[in-house]
Design an enzyme around this catalytic site. Structure first.
Site, PDB file in Angstrom:
ATOM      1  N   HIS A 142      11.712   6.312 -17.116  1.00 51.62           N
ATOM      2  CA  HIS A 142      11.668   6.114 -18.659  1.00 51.62           C
ATOM      3  C   HIS A 142      12.132   4.625 -18.819  1.00 51.62           C
ATOM      4  O   HIS A 142      12.937   4.156 -18.300  1.00 51.62           O
ATOM      5  CB  HIS A 142      12.895   7.043 -19.222  1.00 51.62           C
ATOM      6  CG  HIS A 142      12.688   8.518 -19.213  1.00 51.62           C
ATOM      7  ND1 HIS A 142      12.114   9.279 -20.123  1.00 51.62           N
ATOM      8  CD2 HIS A 142      13.113   9.275 -18.207  1.00 51.62           C
ATOM      9  CE1 HIS A 142      12.028  10.588 -19.792  1.00 51.62           C
ATOM     10  NE2 HIS A 142      12.693  10.721 -18.598  1.00 51.62           N
ATOM     11  N   HIS A 193       8.906  17.549 -19.261  1.00 51.67           N
ATOM     12  CA  HIS A 193      10.234  18.044 -18.785  1.00 51.67           C
ATOM     13  C   HIS A 193      10.558  19.437 -18.869  1.00 51.67           C
ATOM     14  O   HIS A 193      10.292  19.964 -20.155  1.00 51.67           O
ATOM     15  CB  HIS A 193      11.275  17.280 -19.505  1.00 51.67           C
ATOM     16  CG  HIS A 193      11.423  15.834 -19.167  1.00 51.67           C
ATOM     17  ND1 HIS A 193      10.357  14.737 -19.326  1.00 51.67           N
ATOM     18  CD2 HIS A 193      12.464  14.969 -18.683  1.00 51.67           C
ATOM     19  CE1 HIS A 193      10.912  13.584 -18.805  1.00 51.67           C
ATOM     20  NE2 HIS A 193      11.948  13.447 -18.568  1.00 51.67           N
ATOM     21  N   GLU A 235      15.101  21.552 -16.462  1.00 52.56           N
ATOM     22  CA  GLU A 235      16.296  20.598 -15.911  1.00 52.56           C
ATOM     23  C   GLU A 235      17.391  21.621 -16.602  1.00 52.56           C
ATOM     24  O   GLU A 235      18.401  21.749 -16.051  1.00 52.56           O
ATOM     25  CB  GLU A 235      16.036  19.297 -16.657  1.00 52.56           C
ATOM     26  CG  GLU A 235      16.977  18.235 -16.557  1.00 52.56           C
ATOM     27  CD  GLU A 235      17.023  16.972 -17.506  1.00 52.56           C
ATOM     28  OE1 GLU A 235      16.194  17.164 -18.458  1.00 52.56           O
ATOM     29  OE2 GLU A 235      17.559  15.834 -16.952  1.00 52.56           O
ATOM     30  N   ASP A 282      14.343   8.454 -12.783  1.00 57.42           N
ATOM     31  CA  ASP A 282      14.562   9.044 -14.182  1.00 57.42           C
ATOM     32  C   ASP A 282      15.240   7.896 -15.121  1.00 57.42           C
ATOM     33  O   ASP A 282      14.345   7.246 -15.908  1.00 57.42           O
ATOM     34  CB  ASP A 282      15.529  10.147 -14.142  1.00 57.42           C
ATOM     35  CG  ASP A 282      15.568  11.000 -15.712  1.00 57.42           C
ATOM     36  OD1 ASP A 282      14.484  10.916 -16.103  1.00 57.42           O
ATOM     37  OD2 ASP A 282      16.080  12.107 -15.771  1.00 57.42           O
TER      38      ASP A 282
HETATM   39  N1  ADE Z   1      14.833  11.033 -21.628  1.00 64.18           N
HETATM   40  C1  ADE Z   1      15.383  10.118 -20.821  1.00 64.18           C
HETATM   41  N2  ADE Z   1      15.863  10.874 -19.642  1.00 64.18           N
HETATM   42  C2  ADE Z   1      15.752  12.138 -19.795  1.00 64.18           C
HETATM   43  C3  ADE Z   1      15.972  13.465 -19.249  1.00 64.18           C
HETATM   44  N3  ADE Z   1      16.799  13.275 -17.952  1.00 64.18           N
HETATM   45  N4  ADE Z   1      15.730  14.505 -19.609  1.00 64.18           N
HETATM   46  C4  ADE Z   1      15.076  14.516 -20.898  1.00 64.18           C
HETATM   47  N5  ADE Z   1      14.755  13.483 -21.460  1.00 64.18           N
HETATM   48  C5  ADE Z   1      15.114  12.283 -21.082  1.00 64.18           C
HETATM   49 ZN    ZN Z   2      13.152  12.252 -17.382  1.00 59.83          ZN
END
Ligand code: ADE
Ligand code: ZN
Length: 330
Positions: free
Chosen positions: A14, A192, A195, A273
């Site tokens: 990101h 995503h 997670e 990330d």
């Molecule tokens: N935005 C930035 N990092 C993130 C993550 N690990 N999970 C979801 N959204 C994000």
């Molecule tokens: Zn992410």
């Protein structure tokens, strides 16, 4: 050889989350914004858990107020990536933070980002592609506006569309319209999933959004039928082990499923990330994985080839980067 000089491809990064704390602190000072609450005493980012992380992330992003700031940020991020041996990266770009999803403003931000990327390619030998990203907890209406920004700028530098944010907010299916818009514009898709939520979330991503890659996806391991589906369908996971451990998805790297997923045939890749938030780098990730799972240079070379095969880029770029990743003389 040291892992630092090994050429690498990183698919899940990101841009705002890659902002060095010093970069954000100095912008805050320039703009007389008090962001002292979001920093630790030793200068890192301060937050309690994932949901607080999202708040701190948005606070840090608030000082990135124009195209010029995003251009400077892109340059700083790419220099840091290149320093870690990264030769190809894809970054999530959120129009929410780049002109509040106004298409004309977004084009200006994107122009500055792309120019910085071209300079970094020339000066540091790193190639970047952009994945326009909606933010799940900003809702489906905002996501459609984001998809409109993506449609208007698809092609060339912008190759993908994705979604990040709070996985506990809404469902993947709520965003199907936005993802359909992006697909029709010729963009490749990732979201995503898996997670914070379990295997059903990953199934929803595949069934409702028809993505070809999954951001994280690690909790798929809780359902081996799903793991086999990932393998059979050739879905690539953008795995970020350091992020998962730092945020507490897993208590330690030993408990992390990346090795098990790989052994069962899933296409796994390694990314950072939001590296400064998780006090990591690509080199650090490789060193940790080598220590924990006994992976060596040949494993990382193989992982990087999986990554470039799944990269959202044109075939000429893929061929060019694959050669760099395969070169043995580094
Ligand atoms: N935005 C930035 N990092 C993130 C993550 N690990 N999970 C979801 N959204 C994000
Ligand atoms: Zn992410």
């Amino acid at each position: 050889m040291s892992f630092k000089s090994l050429p690498k491809a990183e698919l899940h990064l990101h841009i705002e989350g890659a902002a060095p704390p010093d970069f954000i602190r100095s912008l805050a000072r320039e703009k007389s914004v008090d962001l002292s609450k979001i920093f630790t005493e030793d200068g890192g980012y301060a937050y309690r858990d994932f949901w607080h992380f999202l708040e701190v992330y948005e606070a840090a992003t608030s000082v990135l107020t124009g195209p010029e700031e995003f251009g400077r940020l892109t340059k700083a991020v790419l220099e840091a990536c290149a320093e870690q041996g990264v030769v190809y990266a894809e970054t999530f770009l959120a129009p929410d933070f780049c002109g509040k999803r106004d298409v004309e403003a977004w084009k200006d931000y994107l122009g500055a980002i792309e120019q910085a990327a071209q300079e970094a390619e020339r000066d540091a030998g790193i190639t970047l592609r952009g994945i326009v990203t909606c933010v799940r907890h900003f809702g489906a209406d905002a996501a459609r506006e984001t998809a409109k920004c993506a449609q208007e700028t698809a092609g060339g530098f912008v190759t993908g569309f994705g979604m990040g944010g709070d996985e506990k907010s809404g469902t993947q299916g709520d965003f199907a319209y936005a993802f359909d818009m992006a697909r029709e514009a010729g963009l490749q898709l990732t979201t995503h999933a898996g997670e914070w939520n379990g295997p059903d979330e990953v199934r929803a991503a595949l069934d409702d959004l028809k993505v070809e890659r999954i951001g994280h996806g690690v909790r798929s391991i809780e359902d081996l039928a799903l793991v086999d589906r990932l393998t059979d369908d050739g879905i690539t996971l953008e795995v970020c082990p350091g992020s998962n451990v730092f945020l507490g998805v897993y208590p330690d790297l030993k408990s992390h499923p990346i090795a098990k997923l790989r052994e069962r045939g899933v296409k796994v890749t390694v990314s950072t990330d939001d590296p400064p938030f998780f006090r990591t780098t690509m080199t650090q990730e490789y060193e940790n994985l080598a220590r924990q799972f006994g992976w060596d240079e040949s494993d990382f070379r193989a992982l990087n080839l999986v990554a470039i095969d799944a990269a959202f880029c044109d075939e000429a770029t893929r061929t060019r980067i694959r050669k760099i990743l395969e070169a043995q003389d580094v």
